[in-house]
Scaffold this motif. Structure first.
Motif, PDB file in Angstrom:
ATOM      1  N   ILE A 134     -10.809   0.157   3.079  1.00 42.28           N
ATOM      2  CA  ILE A 134      -9.581  -0.304   3.717  1.00 42.28           C
ATOM      3  C   ILE A 134      -8.511   0.757   3.496  1.00 42.28           C
ATOM      4  O   ILE A 134      -8.485   1.404   2.443  1.00 42.28           O
ATOM      5  N   GLU A 135      -7.617   0.933   4.470  1.00 42.70           N
ATOM      6  CA  GLU A 135      -6.505   1.872   4.327  1.00 42.70           C
ATOM      7  C   GLU A 135      -5.180   1.115   4.438  1.00 42.70           C
ATOM      8  O   GLU A 135      -4.932   0.443   5.447  1.00 42.70           O
ATOM      9  N   ASN A 136      -4.338   1.225   3.401  1.00 46.44           N
ATOM     10  CA  ASN A 136      -3.080   0.474   3.369  1.00 46.44           C
ATOM     11  C   ASN A 136      -2.021   1.278   2.586  1.00 46.44           C
ATOM     12  O   ASN A 136      -2.216   1.505   1.391  1.00 46.44           O
ATOM     13  N   THR A 137      -0.936   1.757   3.267  1.00 38.26           N
ATOM     14  CA  THR A 137      -0.618   1.562   4.664  1.00 38.26           C
ATOM     15  C   THR A 137      -1.561   2.409   5.520  1.00 38.26           C
ATOM     16  O   THR A 137      -2.184   3.345   5.022  1.00 38.26           O
ATOM     17  N   HIS A 138      -1.594   2.047   6.833  1.00 43.26           N
ATOM     18  CA  HIS A 138      -2.509   2.723   7.728  1.00 43.26           C
ATOM     19  C   HIS A 138      -1.762   3.788   8.516  1.00 43.26           C
ATOM     20  O   HIS A 138      -0.858   3.482   9.293  1.00 43.26           O
ATOM     21  N   ASN A 139      -2.155   5.045   8.295  1.00 41.96           N
ATOM     22  CA  ASN A 139      -1.445   6.182   8.861  1.00 41.96           C
ATOM     23  C   ASN A 139      -1.429   6.167  10.387  1.00 41.96           C
ATOM     24  O   ASN A 139      -0.365   6.173  11.012  1.00 41.96           O
ATOM     25  N   ARG A 140      -2.611   6.144  11.012  1.00 41.58           N
ATOM     26  CA  ARG A 140      -2.671   6.256  12.471  1.00 41.58           C
ATOM     27  C   ARG A 140      -2.143   4.999  13.168  1.00 41.58           C
ATOM     28  O   ARG A 140      -1.833   5.049  14.371  1.00 41.58           O
ATOM     29  N   ALA A 141      -2.015   3.916  12.448  1.00 41.90           N
ATOM     30  CA  ALA A 141      -1.368   2.728  13.008  1.00 41.90           C
ATOM     31  C   ALA A 141       0.137   2.767  12.792  1.00 41.90           C
ATOM     32  O   ALA A 141       0.825   1.757  12.977  1.00 41.90           O
ATOM     33  N   GLY A 142       0.658   3.918  12.392  1.00 38.35           N
ATOM     34  CA  GLY A 142       2.092   4.086  12.239  1.00 38.35           C
ATOM     35  C   GLY A 142       2.645   3.518  10.954  1.00 38.35           C
ATOM     36  O   GLY A 142       3.727   2.936  10.937  1.00 38.35           O
ATOM     37  N   GLY A 143       1.911   3.714   9.860  1.00 37.65           N
ATOM     38  CA  GLY A 143       2.384   3.206   8.569  1.00 37.65           C
ATOM     39  C   GLY A 143       2.329   1.697   8.473  1.00 37.65           C
ATOM     40  O   GLY A 143       3.099   1.086   7.724  1.00 37.65           O
ATOM     41  N   ALA A 144       1.410   1.085   9.218  1.00 39.05           N
ATOM     42  CA  ALA A 144       1.288  -0.375   9.233  1.00 39.05           C
ATOM     43  C   ALA A 144       0.816  -0.892   7.878  1.00 39.05           C
ATOM     44  O   ALA A 144      -0.045  -0.293   7.226  1.00 39.05           O
ATOM     45  N   VAL A 145       1.374  -2.033   7.474  1.00 39.89           N
ATOM     46  CA  VAL A 145       0.966  -2.702   6.243  1.00 39.89           C
ATOM     47  C   VAL A 145      -0.154  -3.682   6.571  1.00 39.89           C
ATOM     48  O   VAL A 145      -0.008  -4.529   7.461  1.00 39.89           O
ATOM     49  N   ILE A 146      -1.272  -3.562   5.866  1.00 39.81           N
ATOM     50  CA  ILE A 146      -2.385  -4.491   6.061  1.00 39.81           C
ATOM     51  C   ILE A 146      -2.049  -5.798   5.346  1.00 39.81           C
ATOM     52  O   ILE A 146      -1.750  -5.789   4.144  1.00 39.81           O
ATOM     53  N   PRO A 147      -2.082  -6.935   6.050  1.00 40.00           N
ATOM     54  CA  PRO A 147      -1.722  -8.216   5.425  1.00 40.00           C
ATOM     55  C   PRO A 147      -2.639  -8.555   4.252  1.00 40.00           C
ATOM     56  O   PRO A 147      -3.848  -8.263   4.276  1.00 40.00           O
ATOM     57  N   LEU A 148      -2.081  -9.182   3.230  1.00 35.00           N
ATOM     58  CA  LEU A 148      -2.873  -9.520   2.053  1.00 35.00           C
ATOM     59  C   LEU A 148      -3.967 -10.529   2.371  1.00 35.00           C
ATOM     60  O   LEU A 148      -5.045 -10.474   1.772  1.00 35.00           O
ATOM     61  N   ASP A 149      -3.705 -11.459   3.294  1.00 32.46           N
ATOM     62  CA  ASP A 149      -4.762 -12.430   3.614  1.00 32.46           C
ATOM     63  C   ASP A 149      -5.937 -11.751   4.298  1.00 32.46           C
ATOM     64  O   ASP A 149      -7.094 -12.166   4.122  1.00 32.46           O
ATOM     65  N   ASN A 150      -5.683 -10.679   5.051  1.00 31.55           N
ATOM     66  CA  ASN A 150      -6.765  -9.915   5.660  1.00 31.55           C
ATOM     67  C   ASN A 150      -7.587  -9.215   4.589  1.00 31.55           C
ATOM     68  O   ASN A 150      -8.832  -9.240   4.608  1.00 31.55           O
ATOM     69  N   MET A 151      -6.906  -8.579   3.621  1.00 28.57           N
ATOM     70  CA  MET A 151      -7.615  -7.912   2.539  1.00 28.57           C
ATOM     71  C   MET A 151      -8.406  -8.907   1.703  1.00 28.57           C
ATOM     72  O   MET A 151      -9.546  -8.626   1.304  1.00 28.57           O
ATOM     73  N   ALA A 152      -7.824 -10.076   1.451  1.00 30.84           N
ATOM     74  CA  ALA A 152      -8.515 -11.097   0.662  1.00 30.84           C
ATOM     75  C   ALA A 152      -9.780 -11.561   1.369  1.00 30.84           C
ATOM     76  O   ALA A 152     -10.833 -11.754   0.730  1.00 30.84           O
ATOM     77  N   ALA A 153      -9.706 -11.738   2.688  1.00 36.28           N
ATOM     78  CA  ALA A 153     -10.869 -12.207   3.444  1.00 36.28           C
ATOM     79  C   ALA A 153     -11.976 -11.160   3.447  1.00 36.28           C
ATOM     80  O   ALA A 153     -13.169 -11.497   3.303  1.00 36.28           O
ATOM     81  N   ILE A 154     -11.616  -9.884   3.607  1.00 35.07           N
ATOM     82  CA  ILE A 154     -12.629  -8.822   3.579  1.00 35.07           C
ATOM     83  C   ILE A 154     -13.251  -8.719   2.195  1.00 35.07           C
ATOM     84  O   ILE A 154     -14.475  -8.549   2.052  1.00 35.07           O
ATOM     85  N   HIS A 155     -12.426  -8.847   1.156  1.00 31.40           N
ATOM     86  CA  HIS A 155     -12.953  -8.797  -0.210  1.00 31.40           C
ATOM     87  C   HIS A 155     -13.915  -9.949  -0.467  1.00 31.40           C
ATOM     88  O   HIS A 155     -14.940  -9.778  -1.149  1.00 31.40           O
ATOM     89  N   HIS A 156     -13.616 -11.129   0.092  1.00 29.76           N
ATOM     90  CA  HIS A 156     -14.511 -12.274  -0.063  1.00 29.76           C
ATOM     91  C   HIS A 156     -15.857 -11.992   0.597  1.00 29.76           C
ATOM     92  O   HIS A 156     -16.917 -12.286   0.013  1.00 29.76           O
TER      93      HIS A 156
END
Length: 338
Positions: A134-156
């Motif tokens: 996972i990349e956070n913040t995401h450079n090519r998405a313009g410094g976008a912050v990846i939501p924590l619930d998204n990271m939690a779901a991927i980690h699960h």
């Protein structure tokens, strides 16, 4: 020159230079450099991890993580615009001997259901899935912050399939400041983390990778294999300590400046801001001006503003410690005049 190419162009502060001069040092290959050890422990504590390792760059940190987590012939899941996939010279294949499985994200965030579908079945024809990145913040998405619930779901998903998660957190502290959360709240959804000291935090060189004690033990050997075992490295680690202690909260100023810059650019004829401004990166489409991105960048350089191309039509502006609001106003006036 008003340099808005990247937050990597920042110069070390006077406090950082003084810390480097006065740093207590030792041979870090023998793990005897007290300044490095303090930096590593400080970073591990901030991230909520057992241990950390000082490395020379974010790319080296990411590659050490991939090398430590995987074995040759594995496949790793990455977002298709991620730094690991696009900007590290195919090092995951050249060094670790793994192949990428790319997933198109939404502002850099992969759909956990697609991540789960991308995990390879146990079949003689398939490579084993060895890692999810996972990349956070995401450079090519313009410094976008990846939501924590998204990271939690991927980690699960990863945990259920016994696959580690690595976070390319080159600008992790930008994400934490934007969310108003400590970095450990983000790092908790990963097994390992890499973050840069030399971007928004302003240190002159270096990155940190962190994880379990066993992971760092193996990572230290990979660092040595890659020629990253250094000697009296406290001289460059000391500014990193200053960065962690003094430069985190002020990232909010860079984010405010980015919003100010984006608003001004968006109000300029022929320029379209194409990303949501979460942190310190602005992406603009200049095609309506009848210019390629390279032509636009060259034109601005002639008039004292440095920015970078981000594709045939896109140009990237990045705010940072060394550019104040007055300079950004000057840059906007130059763009508007041109």
């Amino acid at each position: 020159m008003i340099d808005l190419r990247s937050d990597t162009v920042t110069k070390p502060t006077a406090e950082m230079r003084k810390a480097a001069y006065e740093a207590e040092v030792g041979d870090d290959v023998y793990q005897e450099d007290p300044t490095v050890r303090e930096l590593e422990q400080t970073a591990a504590d901030m991230l909520g991890k057992e241990a950390a390792l000082f490395v020379t760059s974010g790319t080296q940190g990411n590659q050490i993580a991939v090398l430590t987590h995987t074995r040759k012939g594995n496949e790793i899941i990455v977002e298709q615009d991620s730094h690991i996939f696009n900007y590290e010279g195919a090092a995951i294949s050249a060094f670790a001997g793994v192949q990428p499985r790319t997933i198109k994200g939404d502002r850099g965030a992969m759909d956990p259901r697609e991540v789960e579908s991308a995990i390879q079945e146990d079949d003689v024809h398939n490579p084993e899935t060895g890692l999810i990145c996972i990349e956070n913040t995401h450079n090519r998405a313009g410094g976008a912050v990846i939501p924590l619930d998204n990271m939690a779901a991927i980690h699960h998903v990863a945990s259920a399939n016994h696959i580690p998660v690595h976070l390319d957190g080159a600008r992790l502290f930008n994400a934490a400041v934007a969310l108003g959360r400590p970095v450990k709240d983000i790092a908790q959804y990963t097994d390992t983390v890499q973050f840069c000291l030399s971007k928004g935090l302003g240190a002159p060189v270096g990155s940190i990778i962190a994880g379990s004690e066993e992971f760092i033990k193996q990572a230290r050997k990979w660092r040595k294999r890659l020629g990253g075992g250094l000697r009296q490295v406290g001289i460059i680690a000391a500014p990193g300590l200053v960065a962690l202690r003094t430069m985190v909260d002020r990232l909010a100023i860079d984010h405010e400046h980015a919003k100010f810059l984006a608003e001004g650019l968006g109000n300029t004829k022929g320029i379209e801001v194409v990303n949501q401004i979460d942190t310190n990166i602005i992406l603009v489409d200049v095609s309506e001006r009848g210019l390629t991105s390279s032509q636009f960048v060259a034109l601005l350089k002639e008039h004292g503003v440095l920015v970078s191309t981000f594709g045939p039509k896109l140009v990237r502006f990045v705010t940072h410690y060394d550019v104040n609001k007055e300079s950004i106003g000057d840059a906007l006036r130059i763009v508007s005049k041109l």
